[in-house]
Write a protein that holds these residues in place. Structure first.
Motif, PDB file in Angstrom:
ATOM      1  N   VAL A 195       0.862  -1.177   0.000  1.00  0.00           N
ATOM      2  CA  VAL A 195       0.000   0.000   0.000  1.00  0.00           C
ATOM      3  C   VAL A 195       0.903   1.233   0.000  1.00  0.00           C
ATOM      4  CG1 VAL A 195      -1.853   1.229   1.179  1.00  0.00           C
ATOM      5  CG2 VAL A 195      -1.756  -1.271   1.267  1.00  0.00           C
ATOM      6  N   CYS A 196       0.878   1.975  -1.083  1.00  0.00           N
ATOM      7  CA  CYS A 196       1.800   3.099  -1.262  1.00  0.00           C
ATOM      8  C   CYS A 196       1.267   4.413  -0.709  1.00  0.00           C
ATOM      9  CB  CYS A 196       2.124   3.266  -2.747  1.00  0.00           C
ATOM     10  SG  CYS A 196       2.885   1.817  -3.496  1.00  0.00           S
ATOM     11  N   TYR A 197       0.047   4.407  -0.220  1.00  0.00           N
ATOM     12  CA  TYR A 197      -0.565   5.644   0.268  1.00  0.00           C
ATOM     13  C   TYR A 197       0.317   6.312   1.326  1.00  0.00           C
ATOM     14  CZ  TYR A 197      -3.749   8.795   2.696  1.00  0.00           C
ATOM     15  OH  TYR A 197      -4.316   9.889   3.278  1.00  0.00           O
ATOM     16  N   ALA A 198       0.630   7.596   1.137  1.00  0.00           N
ATOM     17  CA  ALA A 198       1.386   8.426   2.077  1.00  0.00           C
ATOM     18  C   ALA A 198       2.829   7.962   2.282  1.00  0.00           C
ATOM     19  CB  ALA A 198       0.679   8.524   3.429  1.00  0.00           C
ATOM     20  N   ALA A 199       3.302   7.025   1.479  1.00  0.00           N
ATOM     21  CA  ALA A 199       4.688   6.561   1.585  1.00  0.00           C
ATOM     22  C   ALA A 199       5.554   7.281   0.558  1.00  0.00           C
ATOM     23  CB  ALA A 199       4.759   5.054   1.365  1.00  0.00           C
ATOM     24  N   VAL A 200       6.831   7.411   0.875  1.00  0.00           N
ATOM     25  CA  VAL A 200       7.785   7.950  -0.107  1.00  0.00           C
ATOM     26  C   VAL A 200       8.437   6.779  -0.826  1.00  0.00           C
ATOM     27  CG1 VAL A 200       8.176  10.072   1.170  1.00  0.00           C
ATOM     28  CG2 VAL A 200       9.616   8.076   1.624  1.00  0.00           C
ATOM     29  N   ALA A 201       9.128   7.100  -1.909  1.00  0.00           N
ATOM     30  CA  ALA A 201       9.643   6.067  -2.800  1.00  0.00           C
ATOM     31  C   ALA A 201      10.580   5.096  -2.092  1.00  0.00           C
ATOM     32  CB  ALA A 201      10.349   6.712  -3.986  1.00  0.00           C
ATOM     33  N   ASP A 202      11.487   5.603  -1.224  1.00  0.00           N
ATOM     34  CA  ASP A 202      12.454   4.680  -0.619  1.00  0.00           C
ATOM     35  C   ASP A 202      11.808   3.748   0.394  1.00  0.00           C
ATOM     36  OD1 ASP A 202      12.013   6.605   1.307  1.00  0.00           O
ATOM     37  OD2 ASP A 202      14.118   6.771   1.907  1.00  0.00           O
ATOM     38  N   GLU A 203      10.668   4.135   0.995  1.00  0.00           N
ATOM     39  CA  GLU A 203       9.946   3.225   1.883  1.00  0.00           C
ATOM     40  C   GLU A 203       9.360   2.056   1.092  1.00  0.00           C
ATOM     41  OE1 GLU A 203       8.264   6.015   5.499  1.00  0.00           O
ATOM     42  OE2 GLU A 203       7.357   6.247   3.526  1.00  0.00           O
ATOM     43  N   VAL A 204       8.774   2.369  -0.056  1.00  0.00           N
ATOM     44  CA  VAL A 204       8.211   1.327  -0.914  1.00  0.00           C
ATOM     45  C   VAL A 204       9.307   0.384  -1.395  1.00  0.00           C
ATOM     46  CG1 VAL A 204       7.020   0.879  -3.095  1.00  0.00           C
ATOM     47  CG2 VAL A 204       6.268   2.767  -1.636  1.00  0.00           C
ATOM     48  N   GLU A 205      10.394   0.971  -1.869  1.00  0.00           N
ATOM     49  CA  GLU A 205      11.486   0.148  -2.408  1.00  0.00           C
ATOM     50  C   GLU A 205      12.138  -0.700  -1.325  1.00  0.00           C
ATOM     51  OE1 GLU A 205      13.913   3.127  -4.155  1.00  0.00           O
ATOM     52  OE2 GLU A 205      12.505   3.539  -5.794  1.00  0.00           O
ATOM     53  N   ALA A 206      12.319  -0.140  -0.132  1.00  0.00           N
ATOM     54  CA  ALA A 206      12.944  -0.894   0.955  1.00  0.00           C
ATOM     55  C   ALA A 206      12.073  -2.076   1.374  1.00  0.00           C
ATOM     56  CB  ALA A 206      13.200   0.033   2.147  1.00  0.00           C
ATOM     57  N   LEU A 207      10.750  -1.864   1.453  1.00  0.00           N
ATOM     58  CA  LEU A 207       9.846  -2.958   1.804  1.00  0.00           C
ATOM     59  C   LEU A 207       9.929  -4.076   0.771  1.00  0.00           C
ATOM     60  CD1 LEU A 207       7.599  -4.312   3.372  1.00  0.00           C
ATOM     61  CD2 LEU A 207       5.946  -2.800   2.242  1.00  0.00           C
TER      62      LEU A 207
END
Length: 664
Positions: free
Chosen positions: A609-621
Motif C-alpha cells: 500500500v503506497c498511500y502516504a509513503a515515499v519512494a524509498d519506503e516502498v522500495e525498501a519494503l
C-alpha cells in the motif's frame, strides 16, 4: 453429511459468481480486458458448480475420495476468490481521510484510474489459472460418466420428485403464466422437431411445471406420449423400458427382445419413427445421459415435441444443440398474498428465495414444509422455528436489528448468514449442527451470547468483527478469547480486528488445532489514533500447527516477525502492508523472518500500500521481501503488487541513517 458439504461448496460458489456479476456493473468502471477476464472466470465457475451439483445428493460413501478432495479444493478456491473481491470492493470504498484540496483532487483521479491499472487485471488472470487447474483436475479425477450405467441390483431409492409428477392441477398455485409461456414456446407453424429445456436450481418447481404443460396439452394432438425421470444415477435400461411401456405395450411385452440398452434404443426409435410424439425427460444431470436418451428419439419432422428439465445450464444447452429449441430458466418463487396459504402448504419445496416486497404473509403456515432446507430472505418470516429441517438461513440482506430467540430451535441449522449489524440471541450454543456462521460483530453481542459461542464445537467457518477495546478486554469471566479457543473444529476463520489484539489475541488464534485458513484484517478503533504504533506481532513455533493459508491485511501500522519453525505447514502467505511504516519498526522493516516459515511454503503474495509513503519506503519494503523469499529453502513463488501509487507522498528519503541498504 455429504449433501451438507456439497451444498456449502455450491452455496459459496454461487455467492462468488453473484459477486463477480456485481463487479461488471457500471459502479466499478472496469477496463474492457478485466471485464472479459471476469466473464471467462464466471463461465469456468459455472461449469464447476454444475459438477458440484452432481455430488450434492450423494451419500459420503458413494463419493470417490479424489472427488471429495476436489470438492474441498473448489470450496477453498471459492473463498480465495471471495477474499479478492472483498478486498477489491474495500479498496474502492476505503480511504485514510484527509481534507485538503490537493487530497480531494487526488482522490477523484484515483477513483477514475484505480480499476484500470494492472493490479486487478493480474489478480483476475491469476484466479483464472487457479480455477482452470481445479476444473481440469475435477474432469480428470471424477468421471461423472460412471453414474450412467448404475447397477440395477442397487436398492431403489424413493425419488422426492415423484409427488410432483402426479400432482393434480387444482393443487397448484401461481403456475398459469409460466405454463402458458412454455406451451407457446412449443408451438410451431410447420412440423419441425422441437425441444424446450427447463433449467434452474433444485426446488424451484421445474418438474411440477413440466408436468403441468404435459397434462395441459391434449393427448389427441400426438400419436404417442411418455414421461420419465432420469435422476443423478440413472438405470438406462429401466428408463428406456419405461418409455417403451408408454408408447407401445406390444413391444414392451416381448422382454426377450429387450435385453440390452442398444436393443431398447433401436426398438424405441422404430416405434416412434413415423409418429408425432411428445416426450418429457425430467431431471437430467449430465450431457451423456441426454445424448443416450436422444439417440432413441428420432427427428422425423412430424411435429414431435420434447421437454427436458435439469438443474445445470450446460446440460440445457446440450439439449438444445442442433435443433429447433428453446431454453427456459425457472423463475425464483414469488409469494403473492392472495395464494400464499395454499402455496406454502406445498410438501415438495426445498429452496425458497423471498424478496421483501412480496413477502407480507406470515410463514406460520409452513409447518407442512417438511422438505425446506434453504431459505434466503430479505425479510424475516414469522414462525420460522417451524422449519424444522432448515439447514441454511441467509438473512444478509434483511434489515434486522436482532435475530429472534426462536432461531435456537432450528436444531438442524448448518449455515447461518447475517449482516454484521445484527444482534444474535442468547443460547446460540444449542445449535450444535452449526458449521458456518458469518458475520458476528462481537462488540454488540451480549455476554451470554459470547459464552454460548464457545459451545459451537462443530463450527468450521467463522467470520467475526472483534473489537479489542478496553471494555471487552476487561470483561471478567466473559472474555472473547476463551470462547474462540474452544472452537476446536474450526478450519477457516475470517476476523476483522479493531484496535490492538496483542500477544494474547495471537495466542488464541494460534491455539486452534484444526485451523487451515486464516484471514485477519487489522484496523484502528473507530475513535482511535491512526498514528498509533503497535508492537510487532511475533509468531512462534508453538502455534498454527495446521495452518495452510494466511492472509493478513494491515489497514493500520503493523509489523510481523516469524520466529524459527513458525507455521510449519504454511503453503500460501498473502500480506497487505503499509509501506509508510517500513522504517518505523527498526531494522528488518515490516516483516522479519519470512525465511523461517515452514518448508511447505509455495507462494508469497504481497500487496504494498503506497498511500502516504515515499519512494524509498516502498522500495525498501519490496527489497526486504525479495531478499527473505530468496533465502527461503523452498524458494516460493513471489508476487508483489503496488496499490495507491497515485497517493504517494512527495519529499525526501525517510530512511534512518543506521538502516542498511540491501545490495542488488
Amino acid at each position: 453429511m455429504a449433501e451438507m458439504i456439497s451444498s456449502a461448496a455450491t452455496g459459496v460458489l454461487g455467492s462468488v459468481i453473484d459477486k463477480l456479476a456485481a463487479m461488471l456493473t457500471d459502479k466499478y468502471n472496469l477496463a474492457r480486458d478485466v471485464k472479459q477476464g471476469i466473464r471467462s472466470l464466471q463461465d469456468e465457475l459455472r461449469t464447476m458448480e454444475a459438477m458440484l451439483l452432481r455430488l450434492e445428493d450423494k451419500d459420503d460413501d458413494q463419493i470417490d475420495p479424489l472427488a471429495k478432495d476436489w470438492r474441498s479444493k473448489v470450496r477453498e478456491l471459492s473463498y480465495d476468490i471471495e477474499d479478492c473481491i472483498d478486498r477489491f470492493v474495500l479498496n474502492h470504498s476505503h480511504g485514510d481521510g484527509g481534507s485538503t484540496a490537493n487530497f480531494v483532487h487526488k482522490a477523484i483521479q484515483m477513483v477514475k484510474t484505480l480499476f484500470k491499472d494492472r493490479g486487478i487485471a493480474e489478480e483476475i488472470r491469476r484466479l483464472k489459472r487457479l480455477v482452470s487447474e481445479q476444473s481440469e483436475r475435477g474432469k480428470r479425477y471424477y468421471d461423472i460418466n460412471q453414474c450412467l450405467l448404475a447397477s440395477s441390483s442397487q436398492p431403489v431409492l424413493l425419488d422426492p420428485r415423484a409427488p410432483a409428477l402426479f400432482q393434480e392441477a387444482r393443487d397448484l398455485v401461481g403456475i398459469d403464466a409460466p405454463r402458458e409461456e412454455i406451451i407457446s414456446l412449443l408451438r410451431c407453424e410447420d412440423k419441425e422437431h422441437k425441444v424446450v429445456s427447463i433449467y434452474g436450481i433444485g426446488g424451484q418447481g421445474k418438474t411440477t411445471l413440466a408436468m403441468e404443460v404435459y397434462n395441459k396439452i391434449t393427448e389427441a394432438a400426438f400419436d404417442s406420449r411418455a414421461f420419465v425421470s432420469v435422476s443423478q444415477t440413472p438405470d438406462m435400461k429401466k428408463l428406456l423400458r419405461d418409455i417403451l411401456s408408454q408408447i407401445s405395450q406390444r413391444h414392451f411385452d416381448q422382454p426377450q427382445m429387450l435385453e440390452t440398452v442398444e436393443q431398447l434404443i433401436r426398438t424405441v426409435k422404430e416405434c416412434l419413427k413415423d409418429k408425432r410424439y411428445f416426450i418429457l425427460i425430467d431431471d437430467i444431470w449430465n450431457v451423456d445421459a441426454w445424448e443416450l436418451v436422444r439417440s432413441a428419439l428420432p427427428r422425423n419432422d412430424n411435429g414431435s415435441r420434447i421437454i427436458t428439465t435439469t438443474r445445470i445450464e450446460l446440460v440445457a444447452k446440450s439439449c438444445c444443440t442442433g435443433i429447433a429449441a428453446q431454453m427456459y430458466q425457472a423463475k425464483p418463487l414469488i409469494l403473492v398474498n392472495k395464494h400464499a396459504t395454499e402455496f406454502l402448504n406445498s410438501q415438495v419445496l426445498r429452496v425458497l428465495n423471498i424478496e421483501v416486497e412480496y413477502c407480507e404473509c406470515p410463514l406460520g403456515h409452513v409447518k407442512s414444509l417438511g422438505q425446506l432446507k434453504y431459505l434466503k430472505s430479505s425479510k424475516l418470516p414469522e414462525d420460522i422455528e417451524k422449519l424444522e429441517r432448515l439447514e441454511t438461513l441467509d438473512m444478509r440482506w434483511a434489515r434486522l436489528e436482532n435475530l429472534p430467540t426462536c432461531i435456537i430451535q432450528l436444531h438442524k441449522l448448518v449455515r447461518l448468514f447475517v449482516h454484521s449489524s445484527v444482534r444474535l440471541p442468547d443460547g446460540i450454543g444449542s445449535l450444535q449442527a452449526l458449521e458456518e456462521v458469518s458475520t458476528i460483530n462481537l462488540g454488540i453481542q451480549s455476554l451470554k451470547f459470547i459464552q454460548g459461542l464457545g459451545d459451537l464445537t462443530n463450527l468450521k467457518l467463522l467470520k467475526i468483527d472483534w473489537s479489542c477495546s478496553t471494555e471487552l478486554r476487561d470483561m471478567e469471566d466473559h472474555k472473547v478469547g476463551p470462547q474462540i479457543s474452544s472452537l476446536v473444529n474450526l478450519t477457516r476463520l475470517r476476523i476483522f480486528v479493531h484496535g490492538e489484539a496483542g500477544k494474547e489475541g495471537i495466542n488464541i488464534l494460534a491455539s486452534l488445532p484444526m485451523l487451515l485458513s486464516l484471514t485477519v484484517t487489522l484496523s484502528n478503533d473507530q475513535d482511535g489514533d491512526a498514528g498509533i504504533l503497535f508492537a510487532r506481532h511475533a509468531i512462534n513455533r508453538q502455534g498454527f500447527q495446521s495452518l495452510l493459508k494466511l492472509n493478513l491485511r494491515c489497514w493500520r501500522e503493523a509489523a510481523l516477525e516469524f520466529e524459527p519453525e513458525a507455521m510449519p505447514k504454511l503453503q500460501r502467505l498473502k500480506l497487505e502492508l503499509r509501506a509508510r511504516c517500513q522504517f518505523k519498526f527498526g531494522e528488518g522493516g515490516l516483516v522479519l523472518g519470512l525465511q523461517n516459515l515452514g518448508l511447505g511454503l509455495k507462494h508469497v503474495a504481497v500487496v504494498v500500500v503506497c498511500y502516504a509513503a515515499v519512494a524509498d519506503e516502498v522500495e525498501a519494503l519490496e527489497d526486504d521481501i525479495r531478499g527473505a523469499a530468496a533465502v527461503h529453502p523452498n524458494r516460493p513463488i513471489l508476487q508483489i503488487q503496488r496499490i495507491h501509487q497515485d497517493w504517494m507522498a512527495q519529499g525526501c528519503s525517510r530512511r534512518p541513517s543506521d538502516h542498511a541498504i540491501l545490495e542488488a
